[in-house]
Design an enzyme around this catalytic site. Structure first.
Site, short mmCIF file in Angstrom:
data_model
loop_
_atom_site.label_atom_id
_atom_site.label_comp_id
_atom_site.label_asym_id
_atom_site.label_seq_id
_atom_site.Cartn_x
_atom_site.Cartn_y
_atom_site.Cartn_z
N SER A 129 -4.91 -11.62 0.82
CA SER A 129 -4.57 -10.24 -0.19
C SER A 129 -5.70 -10.58 -1.25
O SER A 129 -6.05 -11.87 -2.19
CB SER A 129 -3.42 -9.70 -0.20
OG SER A 129 -3.00 -10.64 -1.53
N LYS A 130 -5.96 -9.88 -2.14
CA LYS A 130 -6.59 -9.55 -3.13
C LYS A 130 -6.47 -10.48 -4.30
O LYS A 130 -7.06 -10.56 -5.45
CB LYS A 130 -6.44 -8.35 -3.73
CG LYS A 130 -7.59 -6.94 -3.18
CD LYS A 130 -8.30 -6.52 -3.72
CE LYS A 130 -9.48 -5.73 -3.08
NZ LYS A 130 -9.59 -4.06 -3.62
N ARG A 131 -4.82 -10.55 -3.83
CA ARG A 131 -4.35 -11.51 -5.27
C ARG A 131 -4.88 -13.42 -5.35
O ARG A 131 -4.69 -13.58 -5.80
CB ARG A 131 -2.56 -11.10 -4.77
CG ARG A 131 -1.90 -10.66 -6.33
CD ARG A 131 -0.52 -10.54 -5.74
NE ARG A 131 -0.64 -9.35 -4.95
CZ ARG A 131 0.67 -9.56 -4.15
NH1 ARG A 131 1.60 -11.22 -4.07
NH2 ARG A 131 0.73 -8.81 -2.92
#
Ligand code: GLU
Length: 464
Positions: A239-241
């Site tokens: 994910s973006k994280r």
């Protein structure tokens, strides 16, 4: 001829998982002297597909992938899809279903009360009566009610879906006439001549539906390769994280595109234990049937390691070009090659590279206070002043070796070691105690400016 494609849904940027499937599809087409096509799956008209296409083109350009011919936009092909829906209706392979939303909800409730998987019960499949008034029908495909849909996936091997419990007469066109996702993918892949589909394994459950459609339409079923996802280091969906997702963010973070491609090809595919692949090698060696069966984990350290490698290997021209993105123009610099070589082994990213270059090229505007405290006591300032005087009385030095000889003699005469002076010189030159090889830095900065920078630090230190 092998024809592959990349078929992103527009999201406004190209995702690294997407770039990996695009790369795989590209390489496989190139290896086979085939074609690699690009299609934008923009049937959801609410999104701006032109902008998405621009973002994809920009990313493709940056990494150096190219596609054959024009981009195909699904949003421009609705009439075509409609004509194929009609063909299936005419052939009795699809039918109109007048089930209302209320009826469908009721069916679902009954099924879930019986702990059954919700599925359409085929009530309009053989309907010959008078259609109910006021209901715009959806179009459903007549799917097989028994037997198995199976295919040999190039990555996963034989995959089978039991028709009776996995599939129902799914919708190919909604009541407003718009075609559904699986339907348009099949029409497009078939009409574009795509015969090898490499895509994420999140699409695996769509494949039996698509096979039913290929068969109903009389098209050849392509070969499928379903690629396992990229996971984060904890084994969860990326994910973006976990880092940048947008391919162009990697440019901003100082990665070379060759780094990113090399990183992505190895995320899920290997060739012995080789880690570094040139584009020629990628094309020569890549085979989608050797894609790993299990998911691969994103590894930031590996990415940095690869980037250091490509920075070390890059030609001067390549680096000068890549550094322009960071507003560093080394082209007119008289000692650009020396400067690049002094820095390239120490920079993991072009962001670091550009910072180090700026520190050498521009005289320090500020000094790192911690470094001053640690390395510039009164004694060190005295040594530095004497060193400056020695330089001023010397003939103008040019080469690193000349600076080195002078410095060593200076230290020897005073019974000092390089460590007694080196950090002070570094602070004077670049503002902190970290710099590439000190004598090279002196050569790059040049005799006159070396003296000026030392003077500036002494003045600064005295003023404190
Ligand atoms: N548009 C789909 C996606 O972006 C890909 C469809 C396919 O590759 O078949 O996930």
């Amino acid at each position: 001829m092998i024809v592959t494609r990349f078929a992103p849904s527009p999201t406004g940027y190209l995702h690294i998982g997407g770039l990996r499937t695009a790369l795989y599809s590209y390489l496989w087409a190139k290896r086979n002297n085939g074609k690699f096509l690009l299609r934008i799956e923009d049937t959801d008209l609410a999104r701006n597909s032109k902008e998405a296409a621009e973002a994809i083109k920009e990313a493709f350009q940056w990494v150096g992938l190219d596609f054959e011919g024009e981009i195909v936009y699904q949003s421009e092909r609705f009439d075509l899809y409609k004509s194929y829906v009609q063909k299936l209706l005419d052939a009795g392979k699809a039918y109109k279903c007048y089930m209302s939303k209320e009826e469908l909800d009721q069916l679902r409730e009954e099924q879930s009360a019986r702990k059954e998987r919700p599925r359409y019960d085929g009530r309009y499949r053989d309907f010959t009566g008078t259609p109910p008034k006021g209901v715009e029908p959806v179009i459903r495909i007549k799917a097989p009610t028994s037997g198995v849909i199976s295919f040999v996936d190039g990555v996963k091997g034989e995959v089978s879906f039991n028709a009776s419990d996995m599939l129902d007469d799914f919708i190919i066109a909604r009541s407003d006439g718009t075609p559904t996702y699986n339907f348009v993918v099949v029409i497009d892949d078939a009409l574009m001549g795509v015969n090898e589909v490499i895509r994420g394994d999140d699409h695996l459950s769509n494949t039996p539906k698509q096979i039913i459609l290929y068969e109903a339409l009389g098209f050849d079923v392509p070969k499928f390769y379903h690629v396992p996802m990229i996971l984060n280091p904890e084994g969860k969906k990326l994910s973006k994280r976990d880092g940048a997702m947008d391919v162009m963010a990697y440019q901003k973070e100082g990665y070379l595109p060759e780094t990113l491609l090399n990183f992505l090809i190895r995320l899920g595919w290997s060739h012995g234990d080789q880690e570094i692949f040139s584009m020629e090698e990628m094309i020569a060696f890549f085979d989608p049937s050797h894609i790993n069966k299990s998911a691969s984990a994103y590894n930031q350290e590996k990415l940095l390691w690869l980037n250091s490698h490509y920075i070390k290997e890059a030609s001067y021209e390549r680096l000068i070009e890549a550094l322009r993105f960071f507003d560093v123009d080394l082209a007119p610099h008289p000692k650009k090659e020396l400067l690049i070589d002094a820095v390239r082994d120490r920079a993991k990213t072009l962001v670091e590279f550009a910072t180090m270059i700026r520190q050498i090229v521009d005289a320090p505007k500020t000094y790192d206070e911690k470094a001053i405290e640690k390395f510039l006591d009164t004694k060190a300032v005295e040594i530095l002043s004497e060193y400056k005087n020695t330089l001023q009385n010397a003939p103008a030095l040019e080469k690193a070796g000349e600076f080195e000889t002078l410095t060593k003699n200076f230290l020897e005469e005073r019974g000092l070691k390089l460590k007694d002076l080196a950090q002070a010189i570094r602070i004077a030159m670049v503002g902190n105690s970290i710099s590439p090889s000190i004598f090279e830095v002196l050569e790059i900065i040049g005799f006159v400016h070396v003296i000026e920078r030392i003077e500036a630090l002494i003045i600064y230190k005295k003023g404190v």
